[in-house]
Design a protein around this motif. Structure first.
Motif, PDB file in Angstrom:
ATOM      1  N   GLY A 126      -1.208  10.165   3.787  1.00 14.20           N
ATOM      2  CA  GLY A 126      -2.579  10.372   3.897  1.00 14.20           C
ATOM      3  C   GLY A 126      -3.405   9.349   3.485  1.00 14.20           C
ATOM      4  O   GLY A 126      -4.494   9.173   3.777  1.00 14.20           O
ATOM      5  N   SER A 127      -3.068   8.338   2.159  1.00 13.59           N
ATOM      6  CA  SER A 127      -4.153   7.656   1.944  1.00 13.59           C
ATOM      7  C   SER A 127      -4.444   6.512   3.018  1.00 13.59           C
ATOM      8  O   SER A 127      -5.296   6.097   3.284  1.00 13.59           O
ATOM      9  N   ASN A 128      -3.236   6.245   3.907  1.00 13.88           N
ATOM     10  CA  ASN A 128      -3.205   5.363   4.931  1.00 13.88           C
ATOM     11  C   ASN A 128      -4.221   6.017   6.162  1.00 13.88           C
ATOM     12  O   ASN A 128      -4.932   5.268   6.886  1.00 13.88           O
ATOM     13  N   LEU A 129      -4.025   7.170   6.298  1.00  5.17           N
ATOM     14  CA  LEU A 129      -4.957   7.957   7.471  1.00  5.17           C
ATOM     15  C   LEU A 129      -6.494   7.907   7.063  1.00  5.17           C
ATOM     16  O   LEU A 129      -7.266   7.830   7.909  1.00  5.17           O
ATOM     17  N   SER A 130      -6.588   8.202   5.551  1.00  5.52           N
ATOM     18  CA  SER A 130      -7.837   8.230   5.277  1.00  5.52           C
ATOM     19  C   SER A 130      -8.513   6.884   5.702  1.00  5.52           C
ATOM     20  O   SER A 130      -9.781   6.768   6.102  1.00  5.52           O
TER      21      SER A 130
ATOM     22  N   SER B   8      -2.434  -5.410   5.491  1.00  4.56           N
ATOM     23  CA  SER B   8      -2.761  -6.617   4.206  1.00  4.56           C
ATOM     24  C   SER B   8      -2.454  -5.827   2.902  1.00  4.56           C
ATOM     25  O   SER B   8      -2.380  -6.422   1.813  1.00  4.56           O
ATOM     26  N   GLY B   9      -3.091  -4.319   2.953  1.00  2.00           N
ATOM     27  CA  GLY B   9      -2.658  -3.494   1.896  1.00  2.00           C
ATOM     28  C   GLY B   9      -1.217  -3.526   1.420  1.00  2.00           C
ATOM     29  O   GLY B   9      -0.676  -3.508   0.259  1.00  2.00           O
ATOM     30  N   TYR B  10      -0.449  -3.614   2.444  1.00  2.87           N
ATOM     31  CA  TYR B  10       1.027  -3.372   2.018  1.00  2.87           C
ATOM     32  C   TYR B  10       1.498  -4.866   1.659  1.00  2.87           C
ATOM     33  O   TYR B  10       2.431  -4.686   0.647  1.00  2.87           O
ATOM     34  N   VAL B  11       0.969  -5.742   1.993  1.00  6.62           N
ATOM     35  CA  VAL B  11       1.460  -7.022   1.434  1.00  6.62           C
ATOM     36  C   VAL B  11       0.960  -7.169   0.088  1.00  6.62           C
ATOM     37  O   VAL B  11       1.626  -7.577  -0.948  1.00  6.62           O
ATOM     38  N   MET B  12      -0.329  -6.729  -0.321  1.00  4.44           N
ATOM     39  CA  MET B  12      -0.840  -6.689  -1.449  1.00  4.44           C
ATOM     40  C   MET B  12      -0.057  -5.854  -2.468  1.00  4.44           C
ATOM     41  O   MET B  12       0.519  -6.142  -3.647  1.00  4.44           O
TER      42      MET B  12
ATOM     43  N   THR C 245      -3.570   0.767  -3.416  1.00  2.00           N
ATOM     44  CA  THR C 245      -3.129   2.130  -3.106  1.00  2.00           C
ATOM     45  C   THR C 245      -2.534   2.309  -2.034  1.00  2.00           C
ATOM     46  O   THR C 245      -1.500   3.037  -1.760  1.00  2.00           O
ATOM     47  N   LEU C 246      -2.852   1.704  -0.885  1.00  2.00           N
ATOM     48  CA  LEU C 246      -2.084   1.586   0.576  1.00  2.00           C
ATOM     49  C   LEU C 246      -0.598   1.281   0.434  1.00  2.00           C
ATOM     50  O   LEU C 246       0.189   1.676   0.936  1.00  2.00           O
ATOM     51  N   GLY C 247      -0.772  -0.041  -0.306  1.00  2.00           N
ATOM     52  CA  GLY C 247       0.512  -0.649  -0.245  1.00  2.00           C
ATOM     53  C   GLY C 247       1.634   0.143  -1.234  1.00  2.00           C
ATOM     54  O   GLY C 247       2.725   0.308  -0.842  1.00  2.00           O
ATOM     55  N   LEU C 248       1.030   0.221  -2.378  1.00  2.00           N
ATOM     56  CA  LEU C 248       1.905   0.683  -3.476  1.00  2.00           C
ATOM     57  C   LEU C 248       2.605   2.071  -3.139  1.00  2.00           C
ATOM     58  O   LEU C 248       3.871   2.475  -3.425  1.00  2.00           O
TER      59      LEU C 248
END
Lengths: 509, 68
Positions: free
Chosen positions: A138-142, A192-196, A28-31
């Motif tokens: 918003g996802s990243n701020l959560s 790490s989410g961005y890489v995923m 969610t964070l990366g995509l």
């Protein structure tokens, strides 16, 4: 009741929930950002192919989001039931970040998420693009607020323990928000989410190229995701370095376990790869810590303390003390911790009997030894060291895979730019198989963070054994079994729906 | 009123035109039902909230637990 079994079961249950939750979050964070970048290109170029491409990846984002949403709420249920002491004690600190997270998630999901999915051709291109970016932000701020709360447990700051309410009460919100362990944790975890996300897009696109279909779509996707992945991988490595630097200062036992370092020394090297000797024990100097190892000299001193000559304490130093380097032995800390616990009890009893004079003396005694409070519960000094094997191997798996991902993105980008990516079938296969590796790396990172801080629920203040509720172990086993069934069903649903959509391709999906 | 109508219509239209989305909403609904109406109600009581009626008693209970 066997308290050890109860604590271990409660920990296993929480670990299971957290690990499953983390299967959904990083994508969610990366995509979300990758989709926002793709849509930005569409708005800039006005090329409808980029719109189709954006909508395809947005669809996969939606599947992951929908199935993953609210899986984290289970952990909040567990706080109230399995970890009631802990939950009460941290309530004042966690209340604000978790409330902000809840509100942010609610407003983002109900407003911008709807515009992002239902708003194509109904709102202007720019308004739609803005919504997509706001969903990503918003996802990243959560995630930020949850990670700040986790960072506080690793390094509690900005609070004072109230002897009357039995709670850590927040003294300074900004100390909590800008807690160095929390900040480095936020940056490292989110990246790490961005890489995923990048691995996911690059891997699925590679599958299209291997199948010789949707070629242009796949190539475009690879260029965007590999560029984003390369930049964020470099950022991930940088934040990982900062994170380890903070761990060296604030959680030396975790660092020692991560590196299998039993005896501290100056000019310490980093173990690039190695096999731990399972016969080696803390306090035993006869066995070699490693069966074999490849070490990078000076690197641990430099990365941990920014000085190649720095002394890095080992597990023996931390347990038995090291006068030369000002490290106090744990048995002394345990004694002081017991005094703090006794003083707290005395304070409460004195207050109950309305003996204010004694209460004042007890409070003074408590404050004097307060920082050792958690040590008073430790039965054996060796127990302040986390499980060494799992911490060491998880750390090295995470670092090794993280380095591979940076190399993979570089190669994918290079061969895409020179127009030869379709011919590099081995690389395309490696890219596809790197998707599960991304999940393994992320989970390994959490294992290092959480197993590595054992025995503490709150570093130095509250061990896990004192954080739990007195429950029937059967109840914990039942709920754990239920979670396993529910989360496994969700995971199967996610994989199945995703694969169906991917097989349909961008035109039909 | 007109704005409210537009917003409601926006959501109704969106839901009507979903393809995979309908399946996803079914999963979300089922999941939330299991989480909140089965797990939370029957398996995850907030122990301190259910056992005590005020914060003072909760605080005393926790202090008793950690100073045994």
């Amino acid at each position: 009741m066997d308290n050890t079994l109860l604590v271990e079961l409660s920990r296993a249950q929480f670990a299971l929930t957290a690990l499953y939750h983390w299967l959904f979050v990083p994508l969610t964070l990366g995509l979300s950002f990758i989709v926002a970048i793709m849509e930005t290109i569409y708005v800039k170029t006005n090329n409808p192919e980029w719109k189709k491409l954006t909508k395809f990846w947005m669809g996969l984002f939606a599947i992951n989001f929908a199935i993953g949403v609210a899986t984290g709420i289970i952990m909040e249920f567990e706080f109230g039931t399995n970890w009631s002491n802990y939950s009460w004690i941290v309530g004042d600190i966690f209340g604000a970040p978790l409330a902000i997270e809840g509100l942010m998630a609610f407003f983002m999901e109900s407003t911008f998420f709807a515009v992002m999915f239902f708003g194509w051709n109904k709102v202007s291109k720019k308004a739609h693009l803005l919504s997509t970016w706001l969903v990503a932000i918003g996802s990243n701020l959560s995630a930020l607020w949850i990670l700040i709360a986790n960072g506080w447990m690793q390094h509690p700051v900005g609070m004072e323990f109230s002897v009357d309410t039995a709670r850590f009460e927040m003294q300074n919100f900004f100390d909590v928000l800008f807690n160095p362990i929390g900040v480095s944790k936020v940056l490292h975890t989110v990246s790490s989410g961005y890489v995923m996300g990048s691995l996911f897009v690059v891997g699925i696109s590679s599958w299209y190229l291997l199948k010789k279909r949707d070629i242009l779509f796949a190539k475009r996707s690879i260029i965007v995701a590999a560029s984003f992945g390369l930049i964020t991988s470099i950022f991930l490595i940088t934040t990982g370095d900062e994170s380890a630097h903070e761990v060296a200062k604030k959680q030396p036992a975790k660092l020692a376990a991560m590196e299998g370092l039993y005896d501290g020394h100056k000019r310490a090297g980093i173990i690039a790869i190695g096999q731990l000797n399972t016969k080696k024990e803390i306090g035993d100097n006869n066995e070699d810590p490693f069966i074999w190892k490849i070490e990078v000299p000076y690197a641990l001193s430099f990365l941990g303390y920014r000085d190649i000559n720095a002394f890095v304490p080992g597990m023996n130093d931390l347990v038995y003390g090291n006068k030369e380097h000002g490290i106090e032995p744990v048995n002394e800390k345990i004694e002081k911790g017991k005094i703090a616990i006794k003083a707290l009890r005395s304070y409460k009893d004195s207050k109950k009997q309305n003996d204010l004079q004694n209460a004042k003396i007890a409070l003074k005694e408590f404050r004097k030894y307060e920082k050792y409070f958690g040590y008073g519960y430790i039965s054996d000094p060796k127990k302040i060291i986390p499980p060494i094997g799992i911490t060491f191997y998880s750390f090295h798996i995470m670092v090794g895979l993280g380095s591979w991902f940076a190399g993979l993105f570089l190669l994918m980008l290079y061969f895409s730019m020179i127009g030869k990516i379709e011919n590099k079938r081995l690389l395309l296969r490696a890219s596809l198989f790197s998707i599960p590796l991304g999940y393994i790396a992320g989970e390994a990172g959490w294992i290092v963070a959480e197993v590595g801080r054992q025995p503490w629920a709150i570093q130095d203040m509250l061990p896990v054994g004192m954080a739990t509720s007195q429950l029937d172990t059967t109840a914990v086993i039942i709920t754990m079994s239920l979670f396993t069934i529910i989360f496994t069903a969700l995971l199967i649903a996610e994989i199945k729906i995703m694969i169906t959509q991917i097989k349909l391709g961008q035109e039909e999906a | 009123m007109n704005l409210l109508y537009k917003i409601v219509n926006f959501y109704i239209d969106g839901f009507k035109n979903m393809k995979v989305g309908k399946k996803l909403w079914l999963i979300i609904g089922t999941k939330l039902f299991i989480f909140f109406f089965i797990l939370k109600l029957f398996f995850f009581p907030n122990i301190l909230q259910t056992q005590f009626t005020n914060d003072k008693d909760r605080a005393n209970f926790v202090i008793d637990n950690i100073t045994k």
